[in-house]
Design an enzyme around this catalytic site. Structure first.
Site, PDB file in Angstrom:
ATOM      1  N   ASP A 126       0.904  -1.224   0.068  1.00 37.47           N
ATOM      2  CA  ASP A 126      -0.080  -0.092  -0.035  1.00 37.47           C
ATOM      3  C   ASP A 126       0.792   1.003  -0.107  1.00 37.47           C
ATOM      4  O   ASP A 126       2.013   1.229   0.434  1.00 37.47           O
ATOM      5  CB  ASP A 126      -0.915   0.031   1.152  1.00 37.47           C
ATOM      6  CG  ASP A 126      -0.138  -0.130   2.383  1.00 37.47           C
ATOM      7  OD1 ASP A 126       0.683  -0.558   2.702  1.00 37.47           O
ATOM      8  OD2 ASP A 126      -0.712   0.775   3.482  1.00 37.47           O
ATOM      9  N   GLU A 193      -0.032  -0.891   5.951  1.00 36.52           N
ATOM     10  CA  GLU A 193       1.066  -0.380   6.830  1.00 36.52           C
ATOM     11  C   GLU A 193       0.885   1.182   6.882  1.00 36.52           C
ATOM     12  O   GLU A 193       0.872   1.591   8.094  1.00 36.52           O
ATOM     13  CB  GLU A 193       2.564  -0.572   6.163  1.00 36.52           C
ATOM     14  CG  GLU A 193       3.664  -0.387   7.193  1.00 36.52           C
ATOM     15  CD  GLU A 193       3.999   0.951   7.138  1.00 36.52           C
ATOM     16  OE1 GLU A 193       4.483   1.380   8.523  1.00 36.52           O
ATOM     17  OE2 GLU A 193       3.612   1.799   6.396  1.00 36.52           O
TER      18      GLU A 193
HETATM   19 ZN   LIG Z   1       6.749   2.123   4.452  1.00 33.18          ZN
END
Ligand SMILES: [Zn+2]
Length: 491
Positions: A126, A193
């Site tokens: 991501d 994340e």
């Molecule tokens: Zn990162």
């Protein structure tokens, strides 16, 4: 008088001798012999694959939108089509704490020996959004995946799709070579994340816990081979980080009388709050060069020019001087202590109304030596004004400090040297947050390192404009992961 002079001269001579002897014994060890890599990766193909990966707008901050979720799903399909050997040999589990977001992939490469503890290699695919209005500042479109002679451009190239692609490339090569690991290797490509890892990374940890698995170690992002960051050190510094700072946000709430702004009292809520903020600035959390912050400099100092080496070799004398130099740079200052950053302010709702309440939101990054409770106490003591309340919005302590002597650290260092040649290996502290803080729940040790050489110019691309990665780096990262899996997978 003469006697005193002689005594001073004698002492100076003694001091000079001590300094020189300590400095001499503080020289750099001879560079490790590195062996050439014989398996040549297909550079053009790796660059093309990363370029394709960049075109998926996997922006986790927009996960609530159906069109963004479609991008995540399309990326997963693309992975399966691009890396069929991996998907046949080890079909990934698609994980997500809530079933709306099953976009985190966990590949399991079973080891031959059950007595060896597994390891986990992780990267997140991501990305953070491009700030609206800044697209025009990009040399190439952020989701174009443009490849020029030297670089691949776009959001996620460095943070952290590059590592995800390198992991896939390395695993494919090892499968082609017929490699079978002795210990089980997990590979996770996480999907959230940048928004805290509550859905995907948490699901990986939960999955491992449900299976009763304790990892020997995990490796995820968190630093790089730093090139030219420390003046006078000509080798790149592999900052293999063994800990990361925690995160604390507090509101400082000051109360006042309110009323009409035409008749202000001696002190309004804003004045009280301002005084509190000034005191926080004047009295930061205690800190200094010891523990995990010092490890980095202990490793790097022997490679510094003589003058600086003399300072670091004699920290008993020059510690204060060194710390004041480190305090001058925000990046190194952050390694010394819990940092304090006021980020949001609010007061009255109207320009001619005195505030009854003024609030400052302060974000602190927690050094491993501090606790959340201890920090809140410090804030209250320093502010020393009962009209100002400290309210914790969100807090988590720093990670554990992993071992720099354990096999995992040594394997990562060896793979980095085998890939990039002579370098300084330094255990460091990640000053931001990463998925590793979750992995430490299921791993004896957690390391934070991306096997890529970056300059300070490259770092502007992180979460900023013109993010890019060199072709040499993505190829290097592929070699690194292959080397690491071969070595660590077999011992
Ligand atoms: Zn990162």
């Amino acid at each position: 008088m003469k006697k005193a002079l002689l005594a001073v001269a004698g002492l100076s001579l003694l001091l000079a001798t001590v300094l020189l002897v300590r400095t001499a014994s503080y020289s750099a060890p001879a560079p490790v012999d590195t062996t050439a890599d014989t398996h040549a990766p297909d550079e053009q193909q790796i660059a093309r694959h990363l370029s394709e990966a960049i075109r998926f707008r996997t922006i986790s901050a927009d996960m609530e939108s159906a069109s963004t979720r479609a991008q995540f799903a399309a990326f997963i399909e693309w992975l399966a089509a691009t890396y069929p050997a991996i998907h046949t040999a080890m079909p990934p589990q698609q994980l997500g704490v809530d079933t709306e977001h099953p976009y985190t992939l966990l590949f399991t490469w079973p080891g031959q020996r059950e007595d060896l503890a597994p390891i986990l290699l992780s990267a997140h695919y991501d990305v953070v959004p491009v700030i609206p209005g800044t697209e025009g500042e990009w040399r190439h479109p952020p989701y174009g995946g443009i490849v020029d002679d030297t670089h691949i451009w776009g959001r996620g190239t460095l943070d952290d799709k590059g590592a995800a692609i390198a992991l896939m490339e390395a695993t494919t090569t090892l499968l082609e070579m017929g490699f079978q690991p002795q210990r089980t290797i997990y590979i996770s490509l996480t999907s959230d994340e940048e928004i805290g890892g509550d859905h995907g990374t948490a699901a990986v940890v939960q999955n491992l816990q449900d299976e009763g698995i304790q990892l020997a170690w995990s490796l995820d992002e968190g630093s790089f081979l730093l090139d030219g960051f420390i003046p006078g050190v000509d080798q790149p510094v592999a900052s293999i980080n063994i800990a990361e700072k925690g995160y604390l946000t507090v509101d400082l709430v000051a109360r006042g009388r309110g009323g009409h702004s035409s008749m202000p009292p001696r002190e309004t809520a804003v004045d009280t709050l301002a005084a509190a903020l000034v005191r926080l600035k004047q009295e930061p959390l205690p800190g200094g060069l010891e523990g995990v912050g010092a490890g980095m400099f202990d490793a790097v100092a022997p490679h510094m020019p003589f003058g600086k080496r003399l300072l670091f070799a004699n920290r008993w004398l020059f510690g204060g001087l060194i710390e004041s130099v480190l305090e001058d740079q925000p990046g190194t200052a952050a390694m010394l202590r819990t940092t304090t950053a006021p980020t949001m302010l609010s007061g009255s709702i109207k320009d001619n109304v005195l505030p009854i309440e003024a609030v400052a939101t302060v974000n602190l990054r927690v050094h491993p030596r501090d606790t959340i409770d201890g920090i809140v106490k410090h804030l209250e003591q320093v502010i020393d004004d009962e009209r100002v309340k400290v309210r914790v919005r969100e807090g988590r302590s720093a990670s554990r400090v992993s071992s720099k002597d354990a096999a995992g650290f040594q394997a990562i260092a060896a793979a980095s040297r085998a890939t990039y040649g002579p370098q300084v290996i330094a255990p460091g502290l990640t000053i931001g947050g990463t998925d590793s803080r979750r992995y430490e729940e299921v791993a004896d040790n957690s390391y934070r390192f991306n096997p890529m050489v970056v300059t300070s110019e490259d770092t502007h691309g992180f979460h900023g404009t013109n993010e890019r990665i060199s072709i040499d780096n993505i190829v290097g990262a592929t070699r690194f992961y292959r080397q690491l899996m071969e070595e660590a997978g077999n011992e």
